[in-house]
Design an enzyme around this catalytic site. Sequence first.
Site, short mmCIF file in Angstrom:
data_model
loop_
_atom_site.label_atom_id
_atom_site.label_comp_id
_atom_site.label_asym_id
_atom_site.label_seq_id
_atom_site.Cartn_x
_atom_site.Cartn_y
_atom_site.Cartn_z
N HIS A 99 6.54 -2.34 -1.39
CA HIS A 99 6.31 -0.93 -1.05
C HIS A 99 7.58 -0.18 -0.74
O HIS A 99 7.65 1.03 -0.93
CB HIS A 99 5.27 -0.82 0.05
CG HIS A 99 3.91 -1.02 -0.52
ND1 HIS A 99 3.33 -0.09 -1.34
CD2 HIS A 99 3.09 -2.07 -0.50
CE1 HIS A 99 2.19 -0.55 -1.77
NE2 HIS A 99 2.01 -1.77 -1.27
N CYS B 270 0.76 1.38 -15.24
CA CYS B 270 1.09 2.13 -14.03
C CYS B 270 1.81 1.26 -13.00
O CYS B 270 2.07 1.70 -11.90
CB CYS B 270 -0.14 2.77 -13.42
SG CYS B 270 -1.36 1.59 -12.87
C1 PEP Z 1 0.05 -2.60 -9.44
O1 PEP Z 1 -0.42 -3.55 -8.80
O2 PEP Z 1 0.82 -2.73 -10.40
C2 PEP Z 1 -0.26 -1.22 -9.04
C3 PEP Z 1 0.13 -0.21 -9.78
O3 PEP Z 1 -0.94 -1.02 -7.88
P1 PEP Z 1 -0.28 -1.14 -6.40
O4 PEP Z 1 1.21 -1.25 -6.59
O5 PEP Z 1 -0.66 0.08 -5.66
O6 PEP Z 1 -0.90 -2.37 -5.86
#
Ligand code: PEP
Length: 571
Positions: free
Chosen positions: A180, A496
Amino acid sequence: MGVSPGIGHGPAYVLTVSVPEPPKGATYTGEADQEKERAMAALRQVAGELEARGNQAGGEAEEILKAQALMAEDPGLVVKVRTLIDRGLAAPRAVFEAFTKYRDVLAGSGGYLGERAADLNDIRDRVIALLYGQAMPGLRGAPAEPYVLVARDLAPADTALLAKGQIAAFVTEEGGPTSHTAILARAMGVPAVVACRGATGIPNGVRVMADGTSGDVRVEPAESDVADALIAATARQAAMASARGPGRTADGHPVPLLANVGGPAELEAAVAAGAEGIGLYRTEFLFLDRAEPPSLEEQTRAYRAAVEAFPGGKVVVRTLDGGADKPLAFLPTAASDSAASASASAAPSASASASVEPNPVLGERGLRRLRRFPEVLDAQLAAIAAVASEDLLVMAPMVATGEEAAWFARSCRGRGLAGVGVMIEIPAAALRARDLLASVDFVSIGTNDLAQYAFAADRQLGAVSALHDPWQPALLDLVAMTARAASAAGKPCGICGESAADPAMACVLVGLGASTLSMGAGALAAVRAALAAHTLTQCRLAADAARARTTPADARAAARVHLPALAHLGL
Ligand code: PEP
Ligand code: MG
């Protein structure tokens, strides 16, 4: 490991989560006088630092910090610390006990004095940190000029309130390209370096330069080196800014470039960076600090604002991805439900709900969690339906099977929603993408979790960050497999996850069959420039070359042979 490009330079501000309580009855080995002098020196140093910071801050802060400095050398406290050391306690434990006793006395007196109890805790922790040779705790008293925030790791809850203009760069000891810290840094457009061992040992206030592209972190760099790095970064930015308009390859193959956002505050930056829509709206970020589920009106307002920010562009809202690293207090785990009723305690806190599952990352996350709270899912779908826009799509996170995808699609269609998708972020879903595609209109690959589960490697843990390299051939195979299934079904396959933010990888993803790419706004310019400089054929050759290799480094090098313009762009 550089995870958010750019050069950040400023004084280090080291955030430590907490200072441990020195063990009860801890003793020392040398002379009592020496131990006392160690304690006194630490008290003097903390008092001096507080006073100096007060002088620098001026105004009301000056008075508060100077009062704190006086407390650190309060004669009554000093005597108490000396007495405890005479009784055999080590300096950190003596400081802990003396300050804790005074704090309790102050807290008991209430009013203004009572409020000073927290100040005593802060001084105590600073002195103990110093005695242990640790970095200073807390985010209080950060420098006024933009600083390099150094921490072990940063969770969404830590960073939610950070003032954007204040951070020159992030440097963390833990984390990987999909942690994050990395996601937040890219969203803010702030350079970041993660998995930097020993970073929290950098003394507070020392000047640091962090290069979020190469991953270099330099302590006390020469002024001329800073100037050179900034000039090079500016030149690179100018080269990248030359590509404009919608995403497309050099031969005109369209690849809509979308933004990942976590709330209304990020819309402006996404529009400014030329995003053509939103490929991932992380709605759980809107409600991380809530005890109650968000209201229908509040959600409708947030989703409508997103659609209005991108007239004619698509906006993909992801339903709440609660659990694991994104705990939501209003979606407690089943385990914490039973624990709460057993102890007849109040509603479980967010941190409690995160800790009750033995392996939260393998637990009831994302869609699994929402299936136990159908009313929360339905309210979210109702809010999306209320915006009444064909451009507003919905997708579910953490979907493992065709059955789950079908259940989600039925729930959405029951609300009259037409554009329904699921994320592919569990290897089982990639392996059987065809089954999931049977009931939805599109898929979007979340490469962050897909890598986490494919390699059994925690995305928050620096020690395993190499397995999160987007060039891992096994990850590329899972992407290829999913894109092929989508193409066979005649449905779009977006990306994404953070892979899409790497310009060379973005070309490879297009070569593998990705139809859209979604990323933090800060990465859009580089990806747009990289795509505009290469043909679809080059992207496909790069993808084939990468998959033919067996290590991430070889895969990357092999792909770059077919992407020659990257070097000219400084990417
Ligand atoms: C992923 O897991 O690649 C994603 C886009 O979702 P997050 O990073 O919010 O878990
Ligand atoms: Mg995910």
